[in-house]
Enzyme design. Structure first.
Site, mmCIF file in Angstrom:
data_model
loop_
_atom_site.group_PDB
_atom_site.id
_atom_site.type_symbol
_atom_site.label_atom_id
_atom_site.label_comp_id
_atom_site.label_asym_id
_atom_site.label_seq_id
_atom_site.Cartn_x
_atom_site.Cartn_y
_atom_site.Cartn_z
ATOM 1 C CG MET A 26 -18.412 51.253 -35.951
ATOM 2 S SD MET A 26 -20.150 51.434 -36.368
ATOM 3 C CE MET A 26 -20.634 49.753 -36.557
ATOM 4 C CG LEU A 29 -11.401 46.991 -30.711
ATOM 5 C CD1 LEU A 29 -10.018 47.540 -30.350
ATOM 6 C CD2 LEU A 29 -11.793 47.423 -32.118
ATOM 7 C CG HIS A 30 -13.789 40.996 -33.852
ATOM 8 N ND1 HIS A 30 -13.109 40.970 -35.043
ATOM 9 C CD2 HIS A 30 -14.973 41.609 -34.113
ATOM 10 C CE1 HIS A 30 -13.848 41.504 -35.999
ATOM 11 N NE2 HIS A 30 -14.989 41.922 -35.456
ATOM 12 C CG HIS A 33 -11.777 45.249 -34.983
ATOM 13 N ND1 HIS A 33 -12.721 44.602 -34.210
ATOM 14 C CD2 HIS A 33 -12.484 46.000 -35.861
ATOM 15 C CE1 HIS A 33 -13.924 44.972 -34.597
ATOM 16 N NE2 HIS A 33 -13.824 45.811 -35.590
ATOM 17 N N GLY A 150 -11.446 46.419 -43.826
ATOM 18 C CA GLY A 150 -11.552 44.979 -44.041
ATOM 19 C C GLY A 150 -12.335 44.638 -45.303
ATOM 20 C CB SER A 188 -19.084 39.558 -37.249
ATOM 21 O OG SER A 188 -20.152 40.445 -36.974
#
Ligand code: AMP
Length: 284
Positions: A26, A29-30, A33, A150, A188
């Site tokens: 969604m 991004l972190h 991802h 994940g 998150s």
């Protein structure tokens, strides 16, 4: 060269019938991802040169029960495109809602059923139906051979596995262990909503999960594990537990010793945070 596409015709042209591995996100991004995209990259490499990594960026309106939560969901397509490109995406697909729904007929049962009404489903009615609707349509458009999800969203992973098995041919699901910050907190997109105090309080979650895992190792039953987790959370005033549970791979109560998982959901400063940890149960 990475291609950013928005509609199905451009997506099809970019894929050029190559085998695809899909990474649904969604956005916002972190590094969690990043790990997913890297697993997809490895899968593509193992297929030979021609396979493609498709990263979808789509904030699915149907999985938000609270319209404000949907409106406030962080979106920054420029940054996300740069990150997904750097991490190994071949195609970034950022569709509008109309580009996903209505144009294709998904396969399989998109209803979460009883599994959608427990744990995350209790406070979020319809959430998993919304997730399966999106994933079913993403599968129908991309027709991936494999897709990466994940373990952080464990209940989602269990439901998606079921849907993936109902595709023809079935989509291989590649699970990725939860990626954590240096202090153990699961990465998150929601963490940015916390104050400094709230961000410190989240550390109680991995600490509590570690206590639960230690209790399991010392021979505790699931009830004992849950008590250990709740006992640790109790010491942090900002943390409001919603549920703590121990489940097996199908989300049922464990019926025998062996591998299981602690699930946890809490609210901190009004932000819901979920996490989980695999454990080995010596007793049930
Ligand atoms: P989201 O963009 O939050 O919907 O997440 C997209 C995918 O990334 C889902 O499969 C999530 O389970 C996964 N994911 C999110 N956070 C993490 C994390 N910290 N570690 C591993 N996977 C994650």
């Amino acid at each position: 060269m990475t291609q950013l596409v928005h509609n199905q015709a451009d997506l099809r042209e970019a894929l050029d019938e190559a085998p695809a591995v899909l990474v649904p996100t969604m956005g916002a991004l972190h590094d969690g991802h990043r790990a997913l995209i890297e697993v997809a990259r490895d899968w593509a490499k193992a297929q030979g040169d021609h396979a493609k990594v498709v990263v979808s960026i789509f904030v699915n309106p149907f999985q938000f029960e609270d319209p404000a939560d949907f409106e406030n969901y962080p979106t920054d397509l420029i940054t996300d495109t740069a990150l997904a490109t750097e991490w190994g995406a071949d195609v970034i697909w950022a569709p509008a809602t109309d580009d996903i729904y209505g144009l294709v007929k998904p396969e399989g049962d998109l209803r979460a059923g009883a599994l959608g009404e427990v744990f995350e489903g209790v406070g979020r009615p319809g959430h998993f139906d919304g997730v399966l609707k999106a994933v079913g349509h993403l599968f129908a458009v991309v027709k991936p051979r494999a897709a990466v999800f994940g373990e952080k969203d464990f209940q989602q992973l269990v439901l998606v596995r079921r849907l993936a098995a109902q595709q023809s041919p079935p989509v291989e699901i590649l699970p990725v262990v939860t990626q954590r910050d240096l202090d153990g907190v699961a990465l998150s997109s929601r963490l940015v909503r916390l104050s400094k105090l709230g961000r410190t309080a989240v550390q109680a979650i991995p600490q509590a999960l570690a206590c639960g895992a230690a209790a399991a190792q010392q021979g505790s039953t699931p009830d004992g594990v849950i008590a250990a987790v709740l006992g640790e959370l109790d010491s942090v005033a900002e943390v409001h537990p919603e549920y703590v549970a121990v489940v097996d791979d199908t989300m049922a109560a464990p019926s025998r010793p062996g591998s299981a998982r602690i699930l946890i959901a809490v609210t901190i400063e009004g932000v819901r945070i979920i996490d989980n940890e695999p454990i080995e149960l010596a007793a049930v």
